[in-house]
Motif scaffolding. Structure first.
Motif, PDB file in Angstrom:
ATOM      1  N   VAL A   1       0.854  -1.194   0.000  1.00  0.00           N
ATOM      2  CA  VAL A   1       0.000   0.000   0.000  1.00  0.00           C
ATOM      3  C   VAL A   1       0.887   1.240   0.000  1.00  0.00           C
ATOM      4  O   VAL A   1       1.801   1.362   0.827  1.00  0.00           O
ATOM      5  N   ALA A   2       0.615   2.153  -0.919  1.00  0.00           N
ATOM      6  CA  ALA A   2       1.373   3.416  -0.971  1.00  0.00           C
ATOM      7  C   ALA A   2       0.421   4.558  -1.272  1.00  0.00           C
ATOM      8  O   ALA A   2      -0.579   4.383  -1.978  1.00  0.00           O
ATOM      9  N   GLN A   3       0.754   5.730  -0.749  1.00  0.00           N
ATOM     10  CA  GLN A   3      -0.079   6.922  -0.919  1.00  0.00           C
ATOM     11  C   GLN A   3       0.664   7.965  -1.747  1.00  0.00           C
ATOM     12  O   GLN A   3       1.881   8.142  -1.599  1.00  0.00           O
ATOM     13  N   TRP A   4      -0.073   8.650  -2.595  1.00  0.00           N
ATOM     14  CA  TRP A   4       0.536   9.750  -3.371  1.00  0.00           C
ATOM     15  C   TRP A   4       0.981  10.861  -2.426  1.00  0.00           C
ATOM     16  O   TRP A   4       0.269  11.199  -1.465  1.00  0.00           O
ATOM     17  N   THR A   5       2.155  11.403  -2.676  1.00  0.00           N
ATOM     18  CA  THR A   5       2.668  12.531  -1.910  1.00  0.00           C
ATOM     19  C   THR A   5       3.183  13.592  -2.877  1.00  0.00           C
ATOM     20  O   THR A   5       3.262  13.358  -4.098  1.00  0.00           O
ATOM     21  N   ARG A   6       3.562  14.734  -2.327  1.00  0.00           N
ATOM     22  CA  ARG A   6       4.104  15.805  -3.152  1.00  0.00           C
ATOM     23  C   ARG A   6       5.375  15.352  -3.877  1.00  0.00           C
ATOM     24  O   ARG A   6       5.659  15.787  -4.998  1.00  0.00           O
TER      25      ARG A   6
END
Length: 407
Positions: A348-353
């Protein structure tokens, strides 16, 4: 000026050719139900025009009544085709009512009270009503866009209705002289020629509608995995690119799950590739039961899947991953006999800046978390945490940056 026999002959031939074209389309694309109605409409219009032409050979109004009624039925069938094209139910009762009233009106104005202007009025109303009833569908937006062929057909419907109003009005008011079917005045001949051209354009709009629909279906098939029916790698990359660009503009996060079926090679080697395919299909169905509307499941190759979770945080992504694991564990526990249990690992990974508009960075982060889940024993999920660990005291060696949290 062309003679009426010439005009009607052209009308018969053109609609006969259209009927053959639609019959071929209907045979080649049986799922396009509208094509069957448009096939029947074209042949009915051709038959109606041929019946009306018999008026030139016999001294009777019966060919006009039969031909006019048949052509009104053709207009009703075309309208029914439009409704089926947009997935709406068709009403044979309504078609029978329009055709029956038109037949009664044409019969009365031919034998009960012989009146050419009223007969033309009845015929004009019978032709215009089915067109006006489908105008809303033709000019409305479907899935956020207007079908170019539908727009053409809608505009032509309006023009045809206007011509029928003008034709009936000029006949009632005797503008341009008395009207005769065998010897029409110049105005009526011009209007008849325009109506025939618009009728062909109306059907050409249907052709464009079908082409647009079939082109979209082909484009959709190019984005689907043919085994599981979910999105393929191309579709995933397209969706991720869109989501990354949207998040880069708005700052709103979204989450990506990367899923790998544990020991899938052993399934193929032990039970055969047919069992492996069934296993992939079964997993796709189970996973979709735990996804929300708007989430996207895609198969990226072999036993690898990805899930795009729009407008989701890392915590929400972990919850979805846990739900998918739970449903697969429950299914594996219920396996008996020749059933193949499904086990999987999820990253699981989340979009970041830092991800920015580059989807490959997000995929790499989710892959890293997936590797951690595999390393920790499989049948679990792991989330990617880009935050570095606290600084260690100067006298202690610096640990490796922590890149994932284990679940």
């Amino acid at each position: 000026m062309l003679s009426m026999p010439t005009l009607w002959t052209v009308f018969v031939i053109n609609f006969l050719a259209l009927g053959l074209i639609w019959a071929s389309v209907s045979h080649s694309y049986p799922n396009l139900e509208a094509a069957r109605f448009w096939t029947a409409s074209a042949f009915a219009a051709s038959i109606g025009a041929a019946l009306a032409m018999l008026r030139m050979a016999v001294d009777s109004l019966l060919p006009l009544v039969a031909g006019g009624s048949t052509m009104i039925i053709a207009a009703c069938l075309a309208a029914m085709g439009i409704k089926r094209f947009y997935g709406e139910d068709v009403s044979w009762r309504r078609t029978a009512l329009i055709a029956g009233l038109s037949l009664a009106g044409l019969t009365f104005t031919s034998y009960g009270y012989d009146s050419v202007p009223l007969r033309i009025l009845v015929y004009s109303v019978g032709q215009a009503v089915p067109m006006l009833m489908t105008l809303r569908l033709l000019l409305s937006r479907q899935d956020g866009r207007v079908n170019p062929g539908a727009r053409l057909a809608g505009i032509v419907s309006v023009l045809i209705t206007a011509i029928y109003v003008l034709r009936a009005g000029s006949t009632l008011l005797q503008i341009g002289g008395d009207f005769s079917y065998l010897h029409p005045n110049a105005l009526q001949s011009v209007l008849a020629l325009i109506l025939m051209f618009l009728a062909m354009s109306w059907n050409f709009g249907f052709v464009l509608m079908a082409i647009d629909r079939l082109r979209n279906e082909v484009a959709d098939l190019a984005l689907l995995d043919d085994l599981t029916g979910v999105g393929n790698r191309r579709h995933l990359l397209q969706r991720l690119t869109e989501e990354c660009a949207r998040s880069d503009r708005s700052g709103e996060t979204f989450t990506l799950l990367v899923i790998d079926l544990d020991g899938f090679k052993a399934v193929n080697d032990t039970f055969g590739h047919a069992a492996g395919d069934a296993c992939l299909q079964h997993f796709a169905l189970m996973a979709q039961t735990r996804l929300r509307p708007g989430d996207m499941l895609a198969r990226t190759g072999g036993d690898e899947f990805c899930v795009v979770l729009p407008a989701s945080t890392l915590r929400e992504g972990a919850m979805i991953a846990r739900r998918i694991l739970e449903v697969c564990r429950a299914d594996a526990a219920a396996c008996v006999g020749g059933d193949v249990p499904i086990s999987l690992s999820i990253g699981v990974a989340q979009w970041t800046r830092e991800t920015g508009p580059f989807p490959d960075r997000l995929i790499a982060a989710a892959d890293h978390a997936l590797y951690t889940a595999k390393k920790d024993g499989r049948d679990r999920y792991a989330v990617y945490d880009p935050a570095p660990p606290p600084l260690a005291p100067a006298h202690e060696p610096m640990p490796e940056p922590a890149r994932s949290k284990r679940a």
